[in-house]
Scaffold this motif. Structure first.
Motif, mmCIF file in Angstrom:
data_model
loop_
_atom_site.group_PDB
_atom_site.id
_atom_site.type_symbol
_atom_site.label_atom_id
_atom_site.label_comp_id
_atom_site.label_asym_id
_atom_site.label_seq_id
_atom_site.Cartn_x
_atom_site.Cartn_y
_atom_site.Cartn_z
ATOM 1 N N PHE A 1 0.812 -1.677 0.317
ATOM 2 C CA PHE A 1 -0.280 0.180 -0.056
ATOM 3 C C PHE A 1 1.192 1.046 -0.060
ATOM 4 N N ASP A 2 1.860 0.899 0.723
ATOM 5 C CA ASP A 2 2.799 2.272 1.050
ATOM 6 C C ASP A 2 3.339 3.124 -0.881
ATOM 7 N N ILE A 3 3.839 1.504 -1.134
ATOM 8 C CA ILE A 3 3.878 1.856 -2.508
ATOM 9 C C ILE A 3 2.879 2.267 -3.673
ATOM 10 N N ARG A 4 1.806 1.521 -3.045
ATOM 11 C CA ARG A 4 0.677 2.733 -4.503
ATOM 12 C C ARG A 4 0.614 3.490 -3.715
ATOM 13 N N ARG A 5 0.670 3.926 -2.335
ATOM 14 C CA ARG A 5 0.164 5.893 -2.133
ATOM 15 C C ARG A 5 1.467 6.516 -3.234
ATOM 16 N N THR A 6 2.756 5.827 -2.705
ATOM 17 C CA THR A 6 3.783 7.022 -3.388
ATOM 18 C C THR A 6 3.467 6.819 -4.231
ATOM 19 N N ILE A 7 3.027 6.768 -5.365
ATOM 20 C CA ILE A 7 2.935 6.375 -6.793
ATOM 21 C C ILE A 7 1.907 6.999 -7.337
ATOM 22 N N ILE A 8 0.665 6.945 -7.102
ATOM 23 C CA ILE A 8 -0.401 7.462 -6.826
ATOM 24 C C ILE A 8 -0.651 9.170 -6.730
ATOM 25 N N LEU A 9 -0.625 9.077 -5.356
ATOM 26 C CA LEU A 9 -0.394 10.566 -4.893
ATOM 27 C C LEU A 9 0.671 11.257 -5.675
ATOM 28 N N SER A 10 1.765 10.750 -6.296
ATOM 29 C CA SER A 10 2.656 11.769 -6.482
ATOM 30 C C SER A 10 1.872 12.332 -7.729
ATOM 31 N N LEU A 11 1.663 11.521 -8.500
ATOM 32 C CA LEU A 11 0.546 11.724 -10.194
ATOM 33 C C LEU A 11 -0.666 12.605 -9.491
ATOM 34 N N TYR A 12 -1.311 12.729 -8.197
ATOM 35 C CA TYR A 12 -2.049 13.505 -8.340
ATOM 36 C C TYR A 12 -1.526 14.679 -7.265
ATOM 37 N N LEU A 13 -0.130 14.724 -6.865
ATOM 38 C CA LEU A 13 0.369 16.510 -6.382
ATOM 39 C C LEU A 13 0.644 17.018 -7.759
ATOM 40 N N LYS A 14 1.036 16.432 -8.470
ATOM 41 C CA LYS A 14 1.780 16.411 -9.859
ATOM 42 C C LYS A 14 0.469 17.820 -10.631
ATOM 43 N N GLU A 15 0.021 17.160 -11.165
ATOM 44 C CA GLU A 15 -1.499 17.783 -11.785
ATOM 45 C C GLU A 15 -2.277 18.898 -10.571
#
Length: 204
Positions: free
Chosen positions: A15-29
């Motif tokens: 889950f931590d890996i999943r959060r890192t990848i997905i949340l970074s995309l959200y933050l970028k946009e």
């Protein structure tokens, strides 16, 4: 000292890996989120984080987006493999952030309990759970429009997930999708003098 754990160290790390990848995309946009709600259902192994990204100006929507829905397993036994994003006009249809969070959680719970797949487009008919001030009490789940192409296919290990658009719609609009298809709905919305992210547009 008490340490809160998910069901296993392996699942927590995943889950931590999943959060890192997905949340970074959200933050970028969408820049920084302002609030987060955590939705859990331990007996089903459900742990989902929902983030609120406020509107940056009068021309950009407020967004609510999940992290972890893709990791959740439906009652049917199939994984969701998708995250959800709800976009609303800046005043959120004259509803509070808490009210929208509550509704979004209800929709997610219904999705995991009753939907057998993540196939889109999908219509949910009018619900009494919808916010009181909204005229759009039905729902359309479909592919994203107007967002980054990075959300269409997110690779996390061997998993390929996508972000779907959760769209509050009126009963008339629901009928158009069900009877005439998604292209007819898109054409109808293009000619409507109201924004698709305005949940208080008239049901006409």
């Amino acid at each position: 000292m008490q340490i809160n754990k998910m069901s296993s160290p392996e699942k927590a790390l995943d889950f931590d890996i999943r959060r890192t990848i997905i949340l970074s995309l959200y933050l970028k946009e969408w820049s920084m989120p302002e609030y987060r709600v955590i939705m859990t259902k331990p007996e089903m192994g459900v742990y989902i984080e929902i983030y609120y990204f406020p509107s940056m100006n009068d021309l950009t929507p407020a967004r609510f987006a999940t992290v972890g829905l893709s990791h959740s397993v439906r009652k049917s036994g199939k994984p969701s493999e998708t995250e959800w994003m709800l976009a609303l006009n800046p005043d959120m249809g004259q509803e509070s952030i808490d009210r929208v969070f509550s509704y979004f959680c209800d929709l997610i719970a219904h999705n995991l309990e009753h939907m057998r797949s993540s196939d889109v487009p999908r219509v949910m008919t009018e619900s009494a759970l919808a916010p009181e001030n909204w005229t759009t009490k039905a729902l359309l789940i479909d592919e994203l429009r107007g967002e980054s192409e990075d959300f269409e296919e997110i690779n996390i290990g061997e998993d390929i997930i996508s972000v779907l658009w959760v769209i509050p719609i009126t009963s008339k609009e629901a009928g158009i999708v069900l009877q005439d298809g998604i292209d007819a709905f898109d054409a109808y919305m293009e000619n409507l003098p109201y924004s698709i992210i305005d949940p208080t547009r008239p049901d006409e």
